[in-house]
Design an enzyme around this catalytic site. Structure first.
Site, PDB file in Angstrom:
ATOM      1  N   ALA A  26      28.347  30.207  64.278  1.00 42.34           N
ATOM      2  CA  ALA A  26      28.706  28.925  63.694  1.00 42.34           C
ATOM      3  C   ALA A  26      28.994  29.085  62.204  1.00 42.34           C
ATOM      4  CB  ALA A  26      27.600  27.890  63.973  1.00 42.34           C
ATOM      5  N   SER A  27      28.665  28.094  61.427  1.00 37.89           N
ATOM      6  CA  SER A  27      29.099  28.091  60.023  1.00 37.89           C
ATOM      7  C   SER A  27      28.405  29.151  59.181  1.00 37.89           C
ATOM      8  CB  SER A  27      28.827  26.720  59.415  1.00 37.89           C
ATOM      9  OG  SER A  27      29.458  25.738  60.193  1.00 37.89           O
ATOM     10  N   THR A  28      27.416  29.836  59.740  1.00 38.81           N
ATOM     11  CA  THR A  28      26.698  30.822  58.925  1.00 38.81           C
ATOM     12  C   THR A  28      27.587  31.971  58.499  1.00 38.81           C
ATOM     13  OG1 THR A  28      25.947  32.033  60.862  1.00 38.81           O
ATOM     14  CG2 THR A  28      24.471  30.330  60.031  1.00 38.81           C
ATOM     15  N   LYS A  54      30.702  31.544  57.451  1.00 37.79           N
ATOM     16  CA  LYS A  54      31.747  31.065  56.537  1.00 37.79           C
ATOM     17  C   LYS A  54      31.766  31.865  55.231  1.00 37.79           C
ATOM     18  CE  LYS A  54      32.434  26.491  58.483  1.00 37.79           C
ATOM     19  NZ  LYS A  54      32.004  25.078  58.470  1.00 37.79           N
TER      20      LYS A  54
END
Lengths: 373, 640
Positions: free
Chosen positions: B330-332, B334
């Protein structure tokens, strides 16, 4: 009991002679007895009670020897046929009423005690043969030879039927030796050997018990079944072989002390002895046995009568058979046949019988009739 | 006395005949005697050596002596896996004629449960021949006494005093430390293949998972032996000589018992993983996977019932979520993507995009909308905002422009899609998708649309928590790569020795300043008023940085069954958080992955906060002195 005057005043004067003791023979026997107590103690797992019981048996045997030695050989000559007939009857009754023990019918229960009539036959057959053969001119005629074989066959087959291969072998050889000493013609001897060879297949296929056959097979190749029937003989050879020249020392034999060796105190006691005393011990032991056999032969040759000659000779040669079969068996030369090492193995009956036969030998040695010669 | 019937005989002729026969007999006897002596000479003199050897083989047996297994300790020397003296009732099945009868008779003396019998009967099918198998372990003193009285009735059954593996903290360390179990046929085969079977002659247990398995060869030690004299029943009479076994190597972990215990408490009923790592040398400080189970159950053989309970649970307690849990990152991730875009020159620190709440693939007829997590959008978004606010549109666009090949290559450098080298065998590579991967996996070409969700760490992309820890540490270390590891030191023969950190070739950027931009953005995520993790780290006494992540999924595994009853809960988002502290000189990296818990900022970050609070509160921050650390080992050629 009859005391008979002998011609030899010098020897007569000896106290031992008067008590019918042949000193050289007695010394050799005592040597073996002493040895027996030590080896039985070791073989029995250092059980002092076992050694004490063996001493009692040997003492009893010694008593029997001394008593038997006082009896004139001619008493046996007179009663030989009667004793033989009684012996045969006893053997038959063993087959009919005997007690079973270890898969064989050998014992006769008399209520107070049990005994093996086959033991009597070890003494009775030589007497019977000596009696029969000495009645006629020696060497025996063909007809008498034939009769002799009949006399041998009766107890032999009865004992073999029990079944007790070892004893029947001993009994048969005692009779055969009597015949041989009496002058059995070589022609007949070799003929018999040929016949026996021809008879072997019949023996193998029809007469031998499976366990007896197994023993022979095991003897031929013990390593084929090292944990089963070959175990005894393999362990015995290991015991003997690992004794080496000097032996491992008294009570130090690992094969016997750690119980790898079966039947240590009875049939396989020679293996215990060999392991602990080595080749040098074995040579000394065999020297004692050889001395006894030579002494017995000398007594037989010196004996004045056909009966006593044949009886003494037969008993001596049978003693050798004991020795040869036992040592041959434990060292892998012969199939396993239940024959104890004479005078050393733990066990009552055979000791008493053997001592009785030595008693007879001593009686013969010390009862010489005055003869014109 | 002489019978009258005697014939007149030629006495001297008869005597001669007899003497002649007697001499023949003596010759015969003499030759047989020589035969006997010859044979005895052969046995005792010629073959002496051979029989001497066989006699010794009879009585001397060589028995192996099991070495004590090395213990596993935490950073403070607390024992996580130790050895406990126990008495167990053991049976050698080959020596039992009627097993059921024997078991029944033993049952009359000491209590044996049906379960123990069942475990025993199953175990003897898979064990070495002529080896004792425990029927009942951990006998009480009373049971030992009771059985000893009746020992003589049971040949082949005995009470054995042994050191049994014991895990004093029960289920707290199961996934990292692992456990030992009885050696089975498969283990035997492996030992045989690697030539170690001889060293296991006296050993009953072997590491099955975790450190216990990974370091089996060091923990085990070297088997000793003793020469004993036995009798014909193989009973030992005395010891003749002995070669002492060499105790196995002790292993030291950087894991702190207190921190781990708190981690379990904090996790509560949440399924997932907490991992804390020293960013400087990859030492794992916390390694917790929830739910867990008691490793002690496996040491003496687990009953079918207990095993079914564990293996049959839909929560999959046996799954090591730290190293095997495959979560969409997920956004980790980014920060890593932003870093790649910076380095490729696609964006600068100041590049902004317009976020209306959705994004479309340019120049394509099928106009599928990719939505932002914030329906109304973030408006103007620059790099800093994209990270602290976790703007999805920014990364849809970046992913589209970077393309899967660049992302895949860079992701691989950060350790995604590969083993991290952590010292347990239960590790999954998870998936760093690429064109080649999709071709192999689905026999399909890569579509542009596939790349878009990769931009927000979803789609085909999955990662394990330990991979996230490693990749975060790479950011923290500005490209330097250390592999995570549980064991940080060993004690061998009484001497402590630190083990080497494993390094890989560092990631080198065109401009080192790019690292600072990204790390600062992560700091802002925690500290800025609009940072997604700000609330969770409010009033923290230490500085930290991080990145939240929230992912949707049905389950953990691609092949997991779709279960209607579970759907409601399983539809919930996975909450993720990656972080590090202190910001200025980082020493700890933390990763929290929670299954079906909700948002990363609201659920995962607070847990990370609690762990970090403890880390600093318990004074663990300054505890690890790395000045004596062994020079790192380059593992570029053997990672995987």
């Amino acid at each position: 009991m009859t005391m008979v005057k002998t011609e030899n005043e010098r020897r007569r004067s000896s106290m031992w002679f008067r008590f019918h003791v042949d000193v050289p023979l007695m010394l050799a026997i005592l040597t073996l007895m002493l040895l027996s107590v030590f080896v039985v103690y070791s073989a029995g797992g250092q059980n002092i009670n076992m050694a004490i019981r063996q001493m009692f048996r040997l003492g009893l045997g010694l008593g029997v020897l001394l008593i038997v030695a006082q009896i004139s050989p001619f008493f046996y000559q007179r009663w030989a046929p009667h004793i033989f007939v009684v012996g045969v009857i006893l053997l038959i009754s063993v087959l009919l009423f005997g007690d079973m023990g270890k898969g064989a019918q050998r014992w006769l229960n008399l209520g107070i005690t049990k005994f093996q009539p086959s033991e009597i036959m070890k003494l009775s057959l030589p007497m019977m043969m000596a009696w029969f053969l000495s009645k006629y001119t020696l060497p025996p005629s063909t007809k008498n030879t034939f009769f002799s074989f009949c006399i041998i066959a009766i107890p032999t087959l009865l004992i073999a039927k029990q079944p007790d291969l070892g004893t029947s072998l001993l009994v048969a050889s005692s009779g055969f030796f009597a015949l041989f000493l009496a002058g059995l013609r070589f022609r007949i001897l070799f003929g018999l050997i040929a016949m026996f060879a021809a008879f072997l297949p019949i023996l193998w296929f029809y007469l031998m018990h499976p366990y007896q056959k197994q023993r022979v097979l095991t003897f031929l190749n013990p390593e084929s079944d090292p944990l089963g029937s070959g175990y005894h003989i393999i362990q015995s050879k290991i015991a003997i072989g690992s004794g080496g020249f000097q032996g491992k020392g008294w009570l130090q034999g690992t094969q016997s002390q750690l119980e790898f060796l079966p039947e240590r105190h009875t049939d396989f006691i020679f293996s215990v002895f060999s392991e602990e005393f080595g080749f040098i011990g074995v040579l000394l032991l065999l020297a004692v046995y050889a001395f006894i056999i030579m002494r017995g032969t000398v007594i037989a040759i010196r004996a004045q009568e056909g009966f006593t000659k044949i009886l003494a000779g037969s008993l001596t040669l049978t003693f050798f058979v004991y020795l040869f079969v036992n040592i041959g068996m434990v060292s892998g030369l012969m199939p396993v046949v239940g024959v104890p090492l004479p005078l050393v193995s733990y066990g009552g009956t055979s000791i008493v019988t053997l001592m009785a036969s030595f008693g007879i030998l001593m009686a013969i040695a010390t009862n010489k009739r005055l003869l014109a010669a | 006395m002489r019978r009258d019937s005697y014939h007149i005989q030629d006495h001297s002729a008869e005597s001669n005949l007899f003497a002649q026969r007697a001499v023949i007999s003596l010759f015969f006897i003499g030759s047989l005697m020589l035969l006997l002596i010859g044979n005895l000479f052969y046995l005792q003199i010629s073959s002496y050596n051979s029989y001497q050897t066989r006699s010794n083989e009879n009585r001397i047996k060589v028995q192996p002596i099991q070495p004590n297994r090395g213990v596993i300790k935490d950073i403070n020397g607390k024992i996580l896996a130790g050895n406990e003296p126990t008495f167990s009732l053991e049976i050698i099945p080959e020596q039992i004629a009627d097993m059921d009868k024997t078991l029944a008779e033993i049952g009359e003396i000491i209590q044996i449960s049906d379960e123990q019998i069942e475990v025993f009967k199953r175990a003897i099918k898979y064990r070495r021949r002529f080896k004792g198998m425990p029927l009942k372990s951990k006998l009480t003193d009373k049971e030992v006494a009771l059985f000893s009285v009746h020992q003589h009735r049971f040949s082949g059954v005995s009470i054995e005093a042994r050191l049994a593996r014991h895990y004093p903290f029960g289920d707290y360390f199961t996934h990292g430390v692992g456990y030992v179990g009885k050696i089975n046929k498969k283990d035997l085969q492996r030992l045989d293949d690697t030539g170690q079977l001889k060293n296991y002659a006296a050993t009953r247990s072997i590491g099955k998972i975790g450190i216990e398995r990974y370091y089996e060869s060091q923990l085990h030690g070297i088997t000793g032996s003793q020469e004993v004299e036995v009798n014909h029943r193989s009973r030992v009479l005395r010891q003749l000589s002995v070669t002492s076994p060499i105790t196995g190597t002790d292993l030291h972990l950087a894991i702190d018992v207190d921190l781990q215990i708190k981690a379990k408490e904090i996790m509560g009923d949440n399924m997932g993983a907490i991992i804390a790592m020293d960013s400087r040398d990859g030492a794992l400080l916390t390694f917790y996977s929830n739910p867990t189970y008691d490793p002690n159950l496996f040491v003496n053989g687990i009953s079918q019932n207990e095993y079914s309970k564990i293996i049959g649970s839909k929560d999959k307690p046996m799954l090591n979520r730290v190293t095997q849990g495959q979560y969409p990152p997920a956004s980790t991730i980014k920060p890593q993507l932003a870093l790649l875009a910076l380095d490729k020159g696609l964006i600068t620190k100041d590049t902004t995009i317009w976020d209306p709440g959705y994004w479309r693939i340019p120049n394509i007829e099928v106009q599928r909308r990719f939505r932002d997590w914030k329906p109304q959008g973030h408006g103007h978004v620059d790099l800093l905002t994209s990270i602290k606010q976790s703007c999805d549109i920014f990364y849809y666009d970046l992913a589209y422009r970077l393309g899967i090949d660049n992302i895949s290559e860079f992701g691989s450098k950060f350790g995604f899609g590969d083993y991290t080298g952590v010292d347990v065998f239960e590790e999954s590579t998870a998936i760093m998708p690429s064109r080649a991967w999709k071709k192999a996996r689905f026999k399909e070409v890569w579509y542009k649309g596939d790349t878009i969700s990769i931009g927000i760490g979803q789609g085909y992309w999955t990662a394990t928590p330990v991979q996230l820890a490693m990749s975060t540490a790479i950011l923290v270390n500005r490209g330097k790569i250390v592999e995570p590891r549980l064991v940080t030191g060993i004690t061998k023969n009484g001497v402590y020795q630190a083990t080497a950190t494993k390094h890989r070739n560092p990631i080198v950027l065109k401009n080192d300043k790019h690292w600072d931009i990204i790390l600062d953005a992560m700091y802002q995520t925690v500290t800025a008023s609009d940072g997604t993790a700000r609330k969770a780290f409010e009033d923290a006494v230490y500085s930290s940085a991080g990145k939240t992540g929230t992912a949707q999924l049905f389950g953990l595994d691609e092949d997991e069954e779709y279960n209607v009853e579970d759907v409601a809960e399983r539809y919930r988002d996975n909450a993720m958080y990656v972080g590090f502290a202190p910001y200025e000189s980082p020493s700890i990296v933390i990763v929290v992955a929670l299954e079906n818990a909700g948002g990363g900022g609201s659920h995962a970050a607070p847990i990370a906060r609690k762990i970090l609070d403890l880390y600093f509160g318990l004074g663990l921050a300054g505890k690890r002195d790395l000045t004596n650390t062994i020079p790192p080992v380059d593992t570029n050629n053997d990672n995987g």
